[in-house]
Write a protein that holds these residues in place. Structure first.
Motif, PDB file in Angstrom:
ATOM      1  N   ALA A  30      30.965  37.597  51.555  1.00  0.00           N
ATOM      2  CA  ALA A  30      30.198  37.391  50.318  1.00  0.00           C
ATOM      3  C   ALA A  30      30.794  38.192  49.167  1.00  0.00           C
ATOM      4  N   SER A  31      31.185  39.445  49.431  1.00  0.00           N
ATOM      5  CA  SER A  31      31.791  40.283  48.390  1.00  0.00           C
ATOM      6  C   SER A  31      33.119  39.707  47.917  1.00  0.00           C
ATOM      7  N   GLY A  32      33.919  39.190  48.861  1.00  0.00           N
ATOM      8  CA  GLY A  32      35.188  38.585  48.492  1.00  0.00           C
ATOM      9  C   GLY A  32      35.005  37.381  47.598  1.00  0.00           C
ATOM     10  N   LEU A  33      33.992  36.568  47.893  1.00  0.00           N
ATOM     11  CA  LEU A  33      33.704  35.403  47.049  1.00  0.00           C
ATOM     12  C   LEU A  33      33.240  35.822  45.655  1.00  0.00           C
ATOM     13  N   VAL A  34      32.381  36.824  45.598  1.00  0.00           N
ATOM     14  CA  VAL A  34      31.898  37.311  44.294  1.00  0.00           C
ATOM     15  C   VAL A  34      33.074  37.787  43.446  1.00  0.00           C
ATOM     16  N   GLU A  35      33.978  38.543  44.058  1.00  0.00           N
ATOM     17  CA  GLU A  35      35.142  39.057  43.328  1.00  0.00           C
ATOM     18  C   GLU A  35      36.046  37.931  42.851  1.00  0.00           C
ATOM     19  N   ALA A  36      36.348  36.979  43.743  1.00  0.00           N
ATOM     20  CA  ALA A  36      37.277  35.912  43.395  1.00  0.00           C
ATOM     21  C   ALA A  36      36.710  34.969  42.342  1.00  0.00           C
ATOM     22  N   MET A  37      35.398  34.768  42.361  1.00  0.00           N
ATOM     23  CA  MET A  37      34.771  33.800  41.458  1.00  0.00           C
ATOM     24  C   MET A  37      34.201  34.426  40.198  1.00  0.00           C
ATOM     25  N   GLU A  38      34.394  35.724  40.014  1.00  0.00           N
ATOM     26  CA  GLU A  38      33.836  36.401  38.843  1.00  0.00           C
ATOM     27  C   GLU A  38      34.227  35.737  37.523  1.00  0.00           C
ATOM     28  N   PRO A  39      35.485  35.300  37.348  1.00  0.00           N
ATOM     29  CA  PRO A  39      35.837  34.670  36.066  1.00  0.00           C
ATOM     30  C   PRO A  39      35.039  33.407  35.765  1.00  0.00           C
ATOM     31  N   LEU A  40      34.484  32.766  36.791  1.00  0.00           N
ATOM     32  CA  LEU A  40      33.722  31.530  36.565  1.00  0.00           C
ATOM     33  C   LEU A  40      32.315  31.804  36.045  1.00  0.00           C
ATOM     34  N   ASP A  41      31.817  33.028  36.221  1.00  0.00           N
ATOM     35  CA  ASP A  41      30.483  33.412  35.762  1.00  0.00           C
ATOM     36  C   ASP A  41      29.413  32.456  36.295  1.00  0.00           C
ATOM     37  N   ILE A  42      29.382  32.306  37.616  1.00  0.00           N
ATOM     38  CA  ILE A  42      28.395  31.436  38.258  1.00  0.00           C
ATOM     39  C   ILE A  42      27.016  32.081  38.158  1.00  0.00           C
ATOM     40  N   ARG A  43      26.088  31.379  37.522  1.00  0.00           N
ATOM     41  CA  ARG A  43      24.735  31.905  37.350  1.00  0.00           C
ATOM     42  C   ARG A  43      23.672  31.065  38.055  1.00  0.00           C
ATOM     43  N   ARG A  44      24.053  29.843  38.463  1.00  0.00           N
ATOM     44  CA  ARG A  44      23.068  28.952  39.088  1.00  0.00           C
ATOM     45  C   ARG A  44      23.786  28.097  40.141  1.00  0.00           C
ATOM     46  N   HIS A  45      23.420  28.306  41.399  1.00  0.00           N
ATOM     47  CA  HIS A  45      24.050  27.585  42.502  1.00  0.00           C
ATOM     48  C   HIS A  45      23.040  26.660  43.154  1.00  0.00           C
ATOM     49  N   LEU A  46      23.404  25.389  43.308  1.00  0.00           N
ATOM     50  CA  LEU A  46      22.552  24.418  43.984  1.00  0.00           C
ATOM     51  C   LEU A  46      22.942  24.370  45.460  1.00  0.00           C
ATOM     52  N   CYS A  47      22.015  24.722  46.328  1.00  0.00           N
ATOM     53  CA  CYS A  47      22.278  24.739  47.772  1.00  0.00           C
ATOM     54  C   CYS A  47      22.144  23.322  48.314  1.00  0.00           C
TER      55      CYS A  47
ATOM     56  N   ALA B  41      22.914  35.842  40.777  1.00  0.00           N
ATOM     57  CA  ALA B  41      22.724  34.470  40.320  1.00  0.00           C
ATOM     58  C   ALA B  41      21.478  33.860  40.965  1.00  0.00           C
ATOM     59  N   THR B  42      21.096  32.694  40.483  1.00  0.00           N
ATOM     60  CA  THR B  42      19.938  31.972  40.996  1.00  0.00           C
ATOM     61  C   THR B  42      20.379  30.964  42.043  1.00  0.00           C
ATOM     62  N   CYS B  43      19.691  30.934  43.183  1.00  0.00           N
ATOM     63  CA  CYS B  43      19.908  29.917  44.204  1.00  0.00           C
ATOM     64  C   CYS B  43      18.820  28.854  44.060  1.00  0.00           C
ATOM     65  N   VAL B  44      19.228  27.604  43.866  1.00  0.00           N
ATOM     66  CA  VAL B  44      18.280  26.492  43.793  1.00  0.00           C
ATOM     67  C   VAL B  44      18.113  25.955  45.208  1.00  0.00           C
ATOM     68  N   THR B  45      16.916  26.117  45.756  1.00  0.00           N
ATOM     69  CA  THR B  45      16.671  25.852  47.180  1.00  0.00           C
ATOM     70  C   THR B  45      15.723  24.666  47.343  1.00  0.00           C
ATOM     71  N   LEU B  46      16.234  23.468  47.135  1.00  0.00           N
ATOM     72  CA  LEU B  46      15.433  22.263  47.282  1.00  0.00           C
ATOM     73  C   LEU B  46      15.378  21.828  48.745  1.00  0.00           C
ATOM     74  N   PRO B  47      14.322  21.103  49.141  1.00  0.00           N
ATOM     75  CA  PRO B  47      14.323  20.494  50.477  1.00  0.00           C
ATOM     76  C   PRO B  47      15.518  19.548  50.590  1.00  0.00           C
ATOM     77  N   LEU B  48      16.077  19.437  51.778  1.00  0.00           N
ATOM     78  CA  LEU B  48      17.275  18.621  51.949  1.00  0.00           C
ATOM     79  C   LEU B  48      17.042  17.161  51.578  1.00  0.00           C
ATOM     80  N   ALA B  49      15.841  16.641  51.840  1.00  0.00           N
ATOM     81  CA  ALA B  49      15.557  15.244  51.505  1.00  0.00           C
ATOM     82  C   ALA B  49      15.660  14.999  50.003  1.00  0.00           C
ATOM     83  N   ALA B  50      15.318  16.012  49.198  1.00  0.00           N
ATOM     84  CA  ALA B  50      15.415  15.874  47.746  1.00  0.00           C
ATOM     85  C   ALA B  50      16.855  15.785  47.283  1.00  0.00           C
ATOM     86  N   LEU B  51      17.796  16.170  48.165  1.00  0.00           N
ATOM     87  CA  LEU B  51      19.220  16.100  47.857  1.00  0.00           C
ATOM     88  C   LEU B  51      19.885  14.896  48.512  1.00  0.00           C
ATOM     89  N   GLY B  52      19.080  14.041  49.143  1.00  0.00           N
ATOM     90  CA  GLY B  52      19.630  12.842  49.761  1.00  0.00           C
ATOM     91  C   GLY B  52      20.169  13.054  51.154  1.00  0.00           C
TER      92      GLY B  52
END
Length: 486
Positions: A159-176, A198-209
């Motif tokens: 998780a730390s490696g991903l945060v470091e590598a993706m820092e330039p993208l400034d991810i603030r909202r992730h859809l799970c 960042a914010t994790c958007v945690t919808l039921p899987l059916a709502a994502l198809g």
């Protein structure tokens, strides 16, 4: 674990309600206290994606309880195997699923506003590697799930490696978009975003198809992405393929909010990446495995080579053995549950995948070591390489290649559209063949007699083809010898 987070910032969003990081911490403390009080040692979660799942995962860590995430698409036999193998004494699940254990005591439990059932099972203590924090079960190439034991250090390192590598993208909202029980989403889609604040958007899987392990409604998924406007999402290749095809057919584009669509689980192919990007999907391929606590390499904007699996992330070290096998280090698992003799080497783990690293540090994967075919003319061919070329054609959804000991390769194809004609499939094969050397071209193919799914027995729960079963069913059509399945 989320030092960058403002306590009042939004941590979880289920499409209706939101939880701040402070509220997430409070929910986590409350559930952790309950787990400790009742003496839980091994907790299994069997539930849909939700804020409650995230709370349970974090509460298990806080209470120093082993967490066993189980996909809801596992069969009853697979669930029973996992529970027994891991010595699970507590199952947190939806009330309707608690009926699976009618004799076990169960109590109601409200977590992040969701009504759940806490089922207590009579379980014997099971030996597992010291420090095990999570056991992720993967069905591999057989029906019996294999338990991969991970410690907190390895998971947090990824998780730390991903945060470091993706820092330039400034991810603030992730859809799970993948089930939380899938380690890739668990680590890269929950732990990493929350670690960054960042914010994790945690919808039921059916709502994502998503339904089961392999049914995907691209129209519903696209509507959810448009509604949620995420910065990032993680997809499997088949999901990317279907979504891209839907956008092409409807003349729509992906939302401009997307900065990264990470794709993993199988080879993607350059043509699919190009088609997706033309539709506004910033698709980037990566590579990982459960034994390395998920993702190891990833293409990123500014460090991108379509057709490769990307460069090693900060937490990972990737090596190529003398025979071409990929080896990883830096975030290794502790061992397989119940198979102490197969514990990883101290320095690195042999993945079973073949590939090479180019002069610029990009990893290229050619296939599985055990799947390499030797044709009748003595040429070594990785079927995954040819299958990727076939699946890159819009008419083909799935392809499985054979030809060990044969003068030429053959394939079983499953079309994207059930009504696709044989002429359309033949044209797709010819186009793919044009990109391959003569010894890797498909000389004969047949249409699949059944879809590649768990129900048909032609795929594992995580979508990998059951090659022996597929060949046995189609051997006559391919003019080859069926293998023994005994």
């Amino acid at each position: 674990m989320n030092a960058l987070a403002d306590p009042q910032a939004i941590a979880l969003d289920d499409g209706g309600l939101r939880w701040t990081f402070a509220q997430l911490a409070s929910e986590t403390h409350a559930l952790a206290a309950r787990l400790k009080t009742q003496g839980t040692r091994v907790l299994a979660t069997l539930m849909d994606n939700s804020p409650a799942w995230v709370v349970a995962d974090r509460a298990a860590t806080e209470a120093q309880v082993v967490h066993v995430p189980l996909p809801v698409f596992f069969t009853a036999e697979q669930i029973a195997h996992a529970l027994a193998a891991a010595g699970v004494d507590t199952v947190l699940t939806m009330p309707t699923m608690a009926a699976r254990w009618p004799q076990a005591p169960a109590s109601s439990c409200t977590v992040a506003g969701q009504s759940l059932a806490m089922v207590r099972l009579p379980a014997a203590t099971v030996a597992m590697p010291e420090g095990t924090a999570k056991i992720t079960f993967t069905s591999g190439t057989t029906g019996a799930p294999k338990g991969v034991c991970l410690d907190a250090v390895a998971m947090q390192g990824v998780a730390s490696g991903l945060v470091e590598a993706m820092e330039p993208l400034d991810i603030r909202r992730h859809l799970c978009a993948l089930p939380f029980a899938v380690l890739l989403e668990n680590i890269a889609g929950v732990m990493a975003p929350l670690m960054r604040g960042a914010t994790c958007v945690t919808l039921p899987l059916a709502a994502l198809g998503l339904s089961g392990s392999s049914s995907f409604d691209a129209a519903r998924f696209h509507a959810a992405v448009v509604a949620q406007q995420p910065d990032s999402v993680i997809l499997l290749p088949q999901m990317l393929r279907v979504w891209t095809g839907y956008l092409l057919q409807t003349g729509q584009r992906a939302p401009a909010s997307l900065k990264l669509v990470a794709v993993g689980g199988a080879a993607v192919g350059v043509k699919l990446l190009q088609a997706a990007r033309a539709m506004g999907i910033p698709a980037c391929e990566g590579y990982g495995l459960s034994e390395g606590a998920s993702v190891q390499t990833l293409n990123l904007p500014g460090a991108d080579l379509p057709g490769s699996a990307g460069r090693a992330l900060p937490h990972a070290q990737v090596h190529i053995a003398a025979d071409g096998e990929i080896e990883v280090a830096g975030s290794l698992f502790l061992g397989y549950l119940g198979q102490g003799a197969d514990a990883p080497h101290r320095d690195r783990w042999s993945t079973g995948d073949l590939g090479h690293i180019d002069a610029d540090g990009f990893l290229h994967i050619s296939g599985r070591k055990k799947h390499v075919l030797i044709t009748g003319f003595g040429r070594n061919v990785s079927p995954e390489w040819v299958e990727t070329a076939l699946r890159s054609e819009h008419a083909i959804a799935h392809a499985v290649v054979f030809g060990d000991g044969e003068p030429a390769l053959s394939a079983v194809l499953w079309p994207v559209l059930p009504g696709a004609t044989d002429d359309a499939l033949q044209a797709a094969v010819e186009t793919a063949n044009a990109t391959l050397p003569d010894y890797a071209r498909i000389a004969r193919w047949t249409r699949g007699q059944a879809d590649f799914s768990v129900a048909s027995g032609l795929a594992t729960a995580n979508g990998r083809p059951q090659r022996a079963a597929i060949l046995a069913l189609h051997a006559d059509a391919l003019g080859t010898t069926a293998p023994s399945l005994s």
